[in-house]
Scaffold this motif. Sequence first.
Motif, PDB file in Angstrom:
ATOM      1  N   GLY A 173       0.836  -1.205   0.000  1.00  0.00           N
ATOM      2  CA  GLY A 173       0.000   0.000   0.000  1.00  0.00           C
ATOM      3  C   GLY A 173       0.857   1.236   0.000  1.00  0.00           C
ATOM      4  N   LYS A 174       0.201   2.361  -0.327  1.00  0.00           N
ATOM      5  CA  LYS A 174       0.931   3.628  -0.376  1.00  0.00           C
ATOM      6  C   LYS A 174       1.344   4.048   1.033  1.00  0.00           C
ATOM      7  CE  LYS A 174      -2.412   5.908  -2.499  1.00  0.00           C
ATOM      8  NZ  LYS A 174      -3.156   6.959  -3.173  1.00  0.00           N
ATOM      9  N   SER A 175       2.266   4.997   1.105  1.00  0.00           N
ATOM     10  CA  SER A 175       2.642   5.539   2.409  1.00  0.00           C
ATOM     11  C   SER A 175       1.410   6.205   3.033  1.00  0.00           C
ATOM     12  CB  SER A 175       3.731   6.596   2.248  1.00  0.00           C
ATOM     13  OG  SER A 175       4.843   6.027   1.630  1.00  0.00           O
ATOM     14  N   GLY A 176       1.203   5.954   4.302  1.00  0.00           N
ATOM     15  CA  GLY A 176       0.067   6.550   5.002  1.00  0.00           C
ATOM     16  C   GLY A 176      -1.231   5.810   4.759  1.00  0.00           C
ATOM     17  N   ALA A 177      -1.142   4.618   4.127  1.00  0.00           N
ATOM     18  CA  ALA A 177      -2.370   3.866   3.827  1.00  0.00           C
ATOM     19  C   ALA A 177      -2.921   3.149   5.061  1.00  0.00           C
ATOM     20  CB  ALA A 177      -2.101   2.854   2.727  1.00  0.00           C
ATOM     21  N   GLY A 178      -2.114   3.035   6.113  1.00  0.00           N
ATOM     22  CA  GLY A 178      -2.592   2.377   7.330  1.00  0.00           C
ATOM     23  C   GLY A 178      -1.993   1.008   7.546  1.00  0.00           C
ATOM     24  N   LYS A 179      -0.947   0.685   6.789  1.00  0.00           N
ATOM     25  CA  LYS A 179      -0.321  -0.647   6.903  1.00  0.00           C
ATOM     26  C   LYS A 179       0.294  -0.841   8.292  1.00  0.00           C
ATOM     27  CE  LYS A 179       2.688   0.103   3.522  1.00  0.00           C
ATOM     28  NZ  LYS A 179       2.517   1.499   3.123  1.00  0.00           N
ATOM     29  N   SER A 180       1.065   0.152   8.715  1.00  0.00           N
ATOM     30  CA  SER A 180       1.714   0.050  10.031  1.00  0.00           C
ATOM     31  C   SER A 180       0.682   0.090  11.153  1.00  0.00           C
ATOM     32  CB  SER A 180       2.720   1.181  10.222  1.00  0.00           C
ATOM     33  OG  SER A 180       3.685   1.134   9.213  1.00  0.00           O
ATOM     34  N   VAL A 181      -0.377   0.863  10.935  1.00  0.00           N
ATOM     35  CA  VAL A 181      -1.447   0.940  11.946  1.00  0.00           C
ATOM     36  C   VAL A 181      -2.026  -0.461  12.173  1.00  0.00           C
ATOM     37  CG1 VAL A 181      -3.777   1.854  12.376  1.00  0.00           C
ATOM     38  CG2 VAL A 181      -2.001   3.352  11.459  1.00  0.00           C
ATOM     39  N   PHE A 182      -2.196  -1.175  11.069  1.00  0.00           N
ATOM     40  CA  PHE A 182      -2.766  -2.528  11.141  1.00  0.00           C
ATOM     41  C   PHE A 182      -1.917  -3.427  12.058  1.00  0.00           C
ATOM     42  CE2 PHE A 182      -3.292  -6.892   9.654  1.00  0.00           C
ATOM     43  CZ  PHE A 182      -4.670  -7.014   9.634  1.00  0.00           C
ATOM     44  N   ILE A 183      -0.602  -3.432  11.848  1.00  0.00           N
ATOM     45  CA  ILE A 183       0.215  -4.345  12.671  1.00  0.00           C
ATOM     46  C   ILE A 183       0.414  -3.805  14.090  1.00  0.00           C
ATOM     47  CG2 ILE A 183       1.356  -5.659  10.837  1.00  0.00           C
ATOM     48  CD1 ILE A 183       3.818  -3.885  11.219  1.00  0.00           C
ATOM     49  N   LYS A 184       0.315  -2.490  14.256  1.00  0.00           N
ATOM     50  CA  LYS A 184       0.417  -1.950  15.619  1.00  0.00           C
ATOM     51  C   LYS A 184      -0.821  -2.318  16.441  1.00  0.00           C
ATOM     52  CE  LYS A 184       3.870   1.576  14.977  1.00  0.00           C
ATOM     53  NZ  LYS A 184       4.249   2.979  14.831  1.00  0.00           N
ATOM     54  N   ILE A 185      -1.963  -2.464  15.760  1.00  0.00           N
ATOM     55  CA  ILE A 185      -3.173  -2.933  16.463  1.00  0.00           C
ATOM     56  C   ILE A 185      -2.974  -4.393  16.893  1.00  0.00           C
ATOM     57  CG2 ILE A 185      -5.629  -3.509  16.156  1.00  0.00           C
ATOM     58  CD1 ILE A 185      -5.839  -0.975  14.385  1.00  0.00           C
ATOM     59  N   MET A 186      -2.257  -5.147  16.055  1.00  0.00           N
ATOM     60  CA  MET A 186      -2.003  -6.572  16.372  1.00  0.00           C
ATOM     61  C   MET A 186      -1.254  -6.764  17.676  1.00  0.00           C
ATOM     62  SD  MET A 186      -0.860  -8.532  12.956  1.00  0.00           S
ATOM     63  CE  MET A 186      -0.262  -9.905  13.901  1.00  0.00           C
ATOM     64  N   VAL A 187      -0.316  -5.843  17.979  1.00  0.00           N
ATOM     65  CA  VAL A 187       0.487  -6.003  19.203  1.00  0.00           C
ATOM     66  C   VAL A 187       0.006  -5.092  20.332  1.00  0.00           C
ATOM     67  CG1 VAL A 187       2.616  -6.848  18.151  1.00  0.00           C
ATOM     68  CG2 VAL A 187       2.219  -4.399  18.282  1.00  0.00           C
ATOM     69  N   GLY A 188      -1.132  -4.454  20.120  1.00  0.00           N
ATOM     70  CA  GLY A 188      -1.718  -3.637  21.185  1.00  0.00           C
ATOM     71  C   GLY A 188      -1.057  -2.281  21.385  1.00  0.00           C
ATOM     72  N   LEU A 189      -0.256  -1.842  20.389  1.00  0.00           N
ATOM     73  CA  LEU A 189       0.320  -0.488  20.501  1.00  0.00           C
ATOM     74  C   LEU A 189      -0.740   0.556  20.169  1.00  0.00           C
ATOM     75  CD1 LEU A 189       3.866  -0.826  18.864  1.00  0.00           C
ATOM     76  CD2 LEU A 189       3.353  -0.438  21.261  1.00  0.00           C
ATOM     77  N   LEU A 190      -1.701   0.162  19.349  1.00  0.00           N
ATOM     78  CA  LEU A 190      -2.854   1.018  19.042  1.00  0.00           C
ATOM     79  C   LEU A 190      -4.114   0.189  19.262  1.00  0.00           C
ATOM     80  CD1 LEU A 190      -1.702   2.648  15.662  1.00  0.00           C
ATOM     81  CD2 LEU A 190      -1.861   3.802  17.871  1.00  0.00           C
ATOM     82  N   THR A 191      -5.209   0.876  19.482  1.00  0.00           N
ATOM     83  CA  THR A 191      -6.485   0.168  19.660  1.00  0.00           C
ATOM     84  C   THR A 191      -7.430   0.568  18.535  1.00  0.00           C
ATOM     85  OG1 THR A 191      -6.117   0.515  22.006  1.00  0.00           O
ATOM     86  CG2 THR A 191      -8.254  -0.375  21.386  1.00  0.00           C
ATOM     87  N   GLN A 192      -8.122  -0.426  17.991  1.00  0.00           N
ATOM     88  CA  GLN A 192      -9.056  -0.134  16.904  1.00  0.00           C
ATOM     89  C   GLN A 192     -10.291   0.584  17.434  1.00  0.00           C
ATOM     90  OE1 GLN A 192      -8.380  -3.139  18.187  1.00  0.00           O
ATOM     91  NE2 GLN A 192     -10.040  -4.600  17.921  1.00  0.00           N
ATOM     92  N   ASP A 193     -10.986   1.303  16.527  1.00  0.00           N
ATOM     93  CA  ASP A 193     -12.242   1.954  16.914  1.00  0.00           C
ATOM     94  C   ASP A 193     -13.370   0.925  16.946  1.00  0.00           C
ATOM     95  OD1 ASP A 193     -10.855   4.329  16.960  1.00  0.00           O
ATOM     96  OD2 ASP A 193     -11.342   4.832  14.880  1.00  0.00           O
ATOM     97  N   SER A 194     -13.346   0.013  15.976  1.00  0.00           N
ATOM     98  CA  SER A 194     -14.321  -1.091  16.002  1.00  0.00           C
ATOM     99  C   SER A 194     -13.737  -2.277  15.234  1.00  0.00           C
ATOM    100  CB  SER A 194     -15.652  -0.647  15.392  1.00  0.00           C
ATOM    101  OG  SER A 194     -15.481  -0.343  14.039  1.00  0.00           O
ATOM    102  N   GLY A 195     -14.411  -3.406  15.332  1.00  0.00           N
ATOM    103  CA  GLY A 195     -13.896  -4.621  14.696  1.00  0.00           C
ATOM    104  C   GLY A 195     -13.111  -5.465  15.694  1.00  0.00           C
ATOM    105  N   VAL A 196     -12.656  -6.609  15.204  1.00  0.00           N
ATOM    106  CA  VAL A 196     -11.963  -7.557  16.087  1.00  0.00           C
ATOM    107  C   VAL A 196     -10.593  -7.897  15.509  1.00  0.00           C
ATOM    108  CG1 VAL A 196     -12.062  -9.884  17.105  1.00  0.00           C
ATOM    109  CG2 VAL A 196     -14.158  -8.570  16.829  1.00  0.00           C
ATOM    110  N   MET A 197      -9.594  -7.923  16.389  1.00  0.00           N
ATOM    111  CA  MET A 197      -8.263  -8.393  15.987  1.00  0.00           C
ATOM    112  C   MET A 197      -7.934  -9.582  16.886  1.00  0.00           C
ATOM    113  SD  MET A 197      -5.472  -8.234  14.251  1.00  0.00           S
ATOM    114  CE  MET A 197      -5.023  -6.684  13.475  1.00  0.00           C
ATOM    115  N   ARG A 198      -7.903 -10.771  16.279  1.00  0.00           N
ATOM    116  CA  ARG A 198      -7.615 -11.974  17.042  1.00  0.00           C
ATOM    117  C   ARG A 198      -6.221 -12.480  16.675  1.00  0.00           C
ATOM    118  NH1 ARG A 198     -12.629 -14.602  15.962  1.00  0.00           N
ATOM    119  NH2 ARG A 198     -13.784 -13.312  17.412  1.00  0.00           N
ATOM    120  N   VAL A 199      -5.378 -12.644  17.676  1.00  0.00           N
ATOM    121  CA  VAL A 199      -4.021 -13.150  17.437  1.00  0.00           C
ATOM    122  C   VAL A 199      -3.837 -14.401  18.289  1.00  0.00           C
ATOM    123  CG1 VAL A 199      -1.553 -12.643  17.551  1.00  0.00           C
ATOM    124  CG2 VAL A 199      -3.153 -10.827  16.975  1.00  0.00           C
TER     125      VAL A 199
END
Lengths: 265, 250
Positions: free
Chosen positions: B38-64
């Motif tokens: 994805g392009k820069s700023g597309a949210g790729k890093s945000v996605f993996i930061k949600i995976m490790v709990g560095l960020l929290t999603q607004d809605s939806g589920v992240m199961r690891v």
Amino acid sequence: MAEEADDRKPLLSKKIDKFFKGLADAWSFVRRYFQEAFLPPFEFKELIHQCYRIGVESLPLISLTGFIVGIVFTNQSRPSLSEFGASSWLPSLISIAVVRAMGPLVTALIAAGKVGSSIGAEIGSMKVTEQIDAMEVSATNPFKFLVVTRVTATTIMIPLLVMYTDFVALMGSFLNVNANEMVSLTTFFFQVFESITFLDIWSSVLKSIVFGFTIGIVGCYKGYNSTKGTEGVGRAANSAVVISMFLIFIEELLALQIVNAIRNM
Amino acid sequence: MKEKVVEAIGLKKSFGDLHVLKGVDLELYRGETVVILGKSGAGKSVFIKIMVGLLTQDSGVMRVLGQDVEKLKTKALNTLRLKIGFSFQNSALYDSMTVKENLEFPLVRNIKNLTRKEKDLKIEEMLDSVGLPQTINQMPSELSGGQKKRIGVARTLILNPEIMLYDEPTAGLDPITCMEINNLINEVQDRFRTSSIVITHDLTCAKITGDRMAVLLDGQFRSKGSFQEVFSKAEDQQVKSFYDYNFIES
């Protein structure tokens, strides 16, 4: 809707909002320090390392400044006292000034510049280079490791540095008094200890604890919340010094009122 | 049927007015490598930061590894984090510590009762696995960009993670070092039997390392599948232009 309303607010109102939000944020940071400081695991090794960095590495600068303050203050006070034929009161005057105000204030201001800026820059750069995130994902509490240790270290070390500065400043003063008035070391320190009270010493120590805590918490808060890359790191270091110094003067003023009230009781 | 190690369902994340993730779904199966492009700023890093709990999603589920990350308490989250290796974009090496201390840091904090000899052996083994045993006493400032990335990977591998997350592993590196990093990702996959997510906008890296691709554009995964499936018949103009810009021969 709320955002639209926010956009319509006048500039002053936005700034006031920002100020109070910042204040609430800082308060929750301080509260978190007290919550985390007394819960295990304790980072003793890092605490000792920080005590060494803050205390021992500040000694040369503190020594030089304290010594010069002692000499200069004695030299500047002599003419006024001599006018009234009271130059023999120099040790008393200097000891009261150094122990009550100058020692804690000079040490705290130097530490705010040296230690506060270094804490702000170090934590700020760790924040913008994702080192704090790296710590967190490796299951280490970065707040405990970085903030609690540094704030505790400044709170412990600044009072010790203040006592050391007091001693060095008095030694500087003694050399000046000895050279001009031929007063011996014993007589000088006899006069010094005759003039200062336990209240002076305790208030100086307690005040230094507050100064130390202020320097540590402000440096850590500014570093921990820095953004915008290297520019943000510079800002964090700079505002850590400015805010610490400002707060130290306010605290000095409050401490003076409290101690005077106790003295008059 | 393969076991799902990561499962994102309807994940949404915004920063103020900026809607970064608009309900994304993704699965990572055990042993595979998924590349998120994805392009820069597309949210790729945000996605993996949600995976490790560095960020929290607004809605939806992240199961690891079967656990809902958002609902985990600090202790459980930390236990989960030990099973995830995170290689940061800028390596995030602790710059006041030597390479050895960098590797030792997660080790001493998470594995108790290790003797000095065991620690040293583990550190040497990890440095050997990334091909940099000679850097053990160097400071991060003395390392090249590629070396820093390798040491960053070694630091995450030291805790034997089940999942590896690579955030822009080849960003800012020359083509030869990029190739070395791509090979390292594959070697890690084979040797440590990890499941991996690679975040990149480098199609060469994606092609070499990925089993499956997921293209994140405008907050949603526009296209998913193997490299061929995603790019050979790309109909989405943005996905197509993404491919064209990278000048890769098919």
